[in-house]
Design a protein around this motif. Structure first.
Motif, mmCIF file in Angstrom:
data_model
loop_
_atom_site.group_PDB
_atom_site.id
_atom_site.type_symbol
_atom_site.label_atom_id
_atom_site.label_comp_id
_atom_site.label_asym_id
_atom_site.label_seq_id
_atom_site.Cartn_x
_atom_site.Cartn_y
_atom_site.Cartn_z
ATOM 1 N N VAL A 1 21.026 49.876 35.044
ATOM 2 C CA VAL A 1 21.343 50.374 36.803
ATOM 3 C C VAL A 1 22.319 51.122 36.960
ATOM 4 C CG1 VAL A 1 22.855 48.750 38.500
ATOM 5 C CG2 VAL A 1 21.608 47.302 35.990
ATOM 6 N N PRO A 2 22.188 51.948 38.530
ATOM 7 C CA PRO A 2 22.670 52.858 39.063
ATOM 8 C C PRO A 2 24.332 52.539 38.681
ATOM 9 C CG PRO A 2 21.092 52.485 39.879
ATOM 10 C CD PRO A 2 21.300 51.300 38.829
ATOM 11 N N ALA A 3 25.399 53.318 38.627
ATOM 12 C CA ALA A 3 26.692 52.709 38.095
ATOM 13 C C ALA A 3 27.157 52.674 40.197
ATOM 14 C CB ALA A 3 27.543 53.727 37.286
ATOM 15 N N GLU A 4 26.590 53.265 41.438
ATOM 16 C CA GLU A 4 27.159 52.608 42.531
ATOM 17 C C GLU A 4 26.610 51.270 42.134
ATOM 18 O OE1 GLU A 4 22.659 54.060 44.281
ATOM 19 O OE2 GLU A 4 24.908 55.561 44.470
ATOM 20 N N ASN A 5 26.528 50.296 41.691
ATOM 21 C CA ASN A 5 25.514 49.418 42.332
ATOM 22 C C ASN A 5 27.214 48.128 41.499
ATOM 23 O OD1 ASN A 5 23.524 50.169 43.319
ATOM 24 N ND2 ASN A 5 22.090 48.428 42.524
ATOM 25 N N LEU A 6 27.378 48.896 40.974
ATOM 26 C CA LEU A 6 29.780 48.193 40.314
ATOM 27 C C LEU A 6 29.819 47.469 41.972
ATOM 28 C CD1 LEU A 6 31.655 47.450 38.866
ATOM 29 C CD2 LEU A 6 32.655 49.520 39.527
ATOM 30 N N LEU A 7 29.841 46.675 41.629
ATOM 31 C CA LEU A 7 30.908 46.196 43.026
ATOM 32 C C LEU A 7 32.177 46.167 43.429
ATOM 33 C CD1 LEU A 7 30.233 44.051 45.729
ATOM 34 C CD2 LEU A 7 30.465 42.010 44.583
ATOM 35 N N GLY A 8 32.562 46.925 44.498
ATOM 36 C CA GLY A 8 33.896 47.232 44.647
ATOM 37 C C GLY A 8 34.091 48.784 44.040
ATOM 38 N N THR A 9 34.976 49.591 43.856
ATOM 39 C CA THR A 9 35.387 50.972 43.810
ATOM 40 C C THR A 9 35.717 51.348 42.573
ATOM 41 O OG1 THR A 9 37.293 50.693 45.110
ATOM 42 C CG2 THR A 9 35.069 51.219 45.692
ATOM 43 N N GLU A 10 36.441 49.919 41.273
ATOM 44 C CA GLU A 10 36.595 49.686 40.246
ATOM 45 C C GLU A 10 36.619 49.169 39.298
ATOM 46 O OE1 GLU A 10 41.094 49.452 39.323
ATOM 47 O OE2 GLU A 10 40.743 49.254 42.118
ATOM 48 N N GLU A 11 36.096 49.117 38.015
ATOM 49 C CA GLU A 11 35.954 48.360 37.179
ATOM 50 C C GLU A 11 37.140 47.280 36.713
ATOM 51 O OE1 GLU A 11 34.915 50.307 33.424
ATOM 52 O OE2 GLU A 11 33.261 50.983 33.875
ATOM 53 N N GLY A 12 37.040 46.291 36.157
ATOM 54 C CA GLY A 12 37.889 45.445 36.135
ATOM 55 C C GLY A 12 37.914 43.692 37.024
ATOM 56 N N ARG A 13 37.655 44.218 37.828
ATOM 57 C CA ARG A 13 37.747 43.253 39.506
ATOM 58 C C ARG A 13 37.444 41.793 39.808
ATOM 59 N NH1 ARG A 13 42.386 43.400 41.533
ATOM 60 N NH2 ARG A 13 41.647 43.028 43.671
ATOM 61 N N GLY A 14 36.304 41.665 38.603
ATOM 62 C CA GLY A 14 35.483 40.904 38.768
ATOM 63 C C GLY A 14 35.387 39.916 39.301
ATOM 64 N N PHE A 15 37.335 39.488 37.678
ATOM 65 C CA PHE A 15 37.367 38.238 37.723
ATOM 66 C C PHE A 15 38.487 37.435 38.699
ATOM 67 C CE2 PHE A 15 40.341 34.605 36.066
ATOM 68 C CZ PHE A 15 39.526 34.039 35.443
ATOM 69 N N ALA A 16 38.983 39.121 39.744
ATOM 70 C CA ALA A 16 40.365 38.581 40.561
ATOM 71 C C ALA A 16 38.932 38.373 42.067
ATOM 72 C CB ALA A 16 40.550 39.942 41.091
ATOM 73 N N GLN A 17 37.751 39.051 41.895
ATOM 74 C CA GLN A 17 37.022 38.505 43.448
ATOM 75 C C GLN A 17 36.313 37.078 43.117
ATOM 76 O OE1 GLN A 17 34.517 41.986 41.783
ATOM 77 N NE2 GLN A 17 35.852 43.626 42.919
ATOM 78 N N LEU A 18 36.121 36.874 41.620
ATOM 79 C CA LEU A 18 35.229 35.369 41.663
ATOM 80 C C LEU A 18 35.952 34.467 42.503
ATOM 81 C CD1 LEU A 18 33.951 35.701 38.565
ATOM 82 C CD2 LEU A 18 32.703 35.538 40.395
ATOM 83 N N MET A 19 37.774 34.390 41.839
ATOM 84 C CA MET A 19 39.062 33.342 41.749
ATOM 85 C C MET A 19 38.903 33.829 43.614
ATOM 86 S SD MET A 19 39.295 32.363 38.842
ATOM 87 C CE MET A 19 37.782 32.580 38.794
ATOM 88 N N GLN A 20 39.370 34.615 44.465
ATOM 89 C CA GLN A 20 39.067 34.274 45.580
ATOM 90 C C GLN A 20 38.067 33.795 46.618
ATOM 91 O OE1 GLN A 20 39.338 38.975 46.630
ATOM 92 N NE2 GLN A 20 41.688 39.068 45.229
#
Length: 386
Positions: free
Chosen positions: A225-244
């Motif tokens: 999958v293209p790296a540009e498909n990461l949601l947000g601009t940096e890795e490791g933010r997924g859990f915080a995004q889910l919680m919000q």
């Protein structure tokens, strides 16, 4: 004479028009097809486009990104009408209420312009893939990995119980970009499924309820999958995004459960008025009257709680514990009320042709998805113990 329900404090003329449009769509275009869709375990793909034509998709997304420019109130109205009609064959909540808002809140401008307009028309169907065979509510335990290789992520793993999974063109996938970092190693990556090597859908899952809804397993085998498909601009933010996003998502579940609860009471009231027993209507028996009085009280409390949570969300004051309360209590109470209403239907309540029987099986998952109710209670207890 029936009990007069107080007006919703947040309703206005525009929302009433949306409610009428949504009700007509669900009742006239979806309800008659539910049985056929249940037999094939999914609805017809064309209905997503039809919902888009009527403005029922991405109602809370700004017009600049193809949405209707509304708010959570618009999404709540659509959710209520869908669940009141018992149309569980596709999840607008997941598509519009969850994935679209992940893109809106965390996506880059290019990602928003690329995907949201197509979601609003129904040309693209969205799903979210978090749950795995060995990890449900505890997302820190997920094992699906995404390893950066140049301009791509190579993703391996599997997801299960994916709503909208059969038709999904766009899937927000929770992955581990750092398997050793716990919650801080979770990221969200958007995948476009069309002709994607390494992506595979499993067979449609056989469920006890919501049988017309497409629910599948997903498999990723060296999927690039293209790296540009990461949601947000940096890795490791997924859990915080889910919680919000959880308070909003869990409120939508509560909104739908409350609407189903009231539908159960309304259907049962109509039934017991017509059903004859011992030379009189079933409604004439004191037990019936007391049971329905209890059920209507629960439905009224649920609706009042939902309205209060909606008002809090509009003020940006809906916290995680309160949303957890709404989710667990209303989903639990809905199951209890439906059980009482089914009992008042007697043997007919056990027949799948009767809506109350479908409500009985369809509503049960409400205590599981969106975070199991036991987890909701733990969230509340932790907030109390601070």
């Amino acid at each position: 004479m029936t009990i007069a329900t107080p007006p919703r404090p947040w309703m206005d003329a525009e929302l009433e028009m949306l409610r009428d449009s949504a009700r007509r769509f669900f009742e006239t275009e979806c309800v008659p097809r539910q049985k056929a869709w249940a037999a094939q375990k999914h609805m017809d793909r064309s209905m997503w486009n039809r919902a888009g034509e009527l403005g029922l998709l991405c109602a809370g997304i700004p017009e600049a990104y193809g949405g209707a420019g509304g708010s959570f109130l618009h999404e709540a109205v659509i959710c209520e009408e869908q669940m009141r009609a018992l149309v569980t064959s596709f999840s607008i909540n997941v598509h519009s209420g969850i994935v679209a808002h992940y893109l809106l809140d965390y996506g880059t401008e290019e990602q928003k312009l690329r995907w949201l307009p197509a979601m609003a028309t129904g040309d693209v169907v969205a799903a979210i893939a978090m749950t795995e065979p060995g990890a449900g509510t505890d997302l820190q335990r997920i094992k699906t990995t995404a390893v950066r290789q140049g301009d791509h992520y190579v993703i391996n793993g599997a997801k299960t119980f994916i709503t909208n999974g059969l038709h999904a063109d766009l899937i927000c996938v929770a992955v581990k970009t750092d398997p050793n970092a716990g919650a801080r190693g979770v990221s969200l990556v958007i995948i476009e499924t069309c002709d994607l090597p390494g992506f595979r859908r499993g067979t449609l899952l056989d469920k006890i309820g919501q049988q017309a809804q497409d629910t599948v397993e997903l498999f990723f085998d060296d999927m690039r999958v293209p790296a540009e498909n990461l949601l947000g601009t940096e890795e490791g933010r997924g859990f915080a995004q889910l919680m919000q996003q959880l308070p909003r998502e869990r409120l939508l579940l509560a909104v739908g459960s409350a609407a189903t609860m009231q539908r159960a009471v309304d259907d049962t009231l109509a039934y017991v008025r017509e059903r004859q027993i011992f030379g009189a209507s079933l409604m004439s028996l004191q037990n019936t009257r007391f049971k329905l009085a209890e059920c209507q009280t629960h439905a009224t409390i649920a609706r009042t709680f939902v309205d209060d949570c909606i008002a809090r969300l509009a003020r940006d004051e809906l916290d995680v514990p309160t949303a957890a309360m709404a989710k667990w209590w209303i989903s639990q109470t809905t199951c209890q009320v439906i059980d009482e209403c089914l009992q008042l239907h007697g043997g007919y309540g056990y027949m799948s042709d009767y809506p109350i029987a479908r409500m009985y099986t369809d509503a049960r998952v409400g205590r599981i998805y969106g975070g199991a109710n036991e987890v909701m209670k733990e969230i509340i207890a932790r907030a109390m113990d601070r």
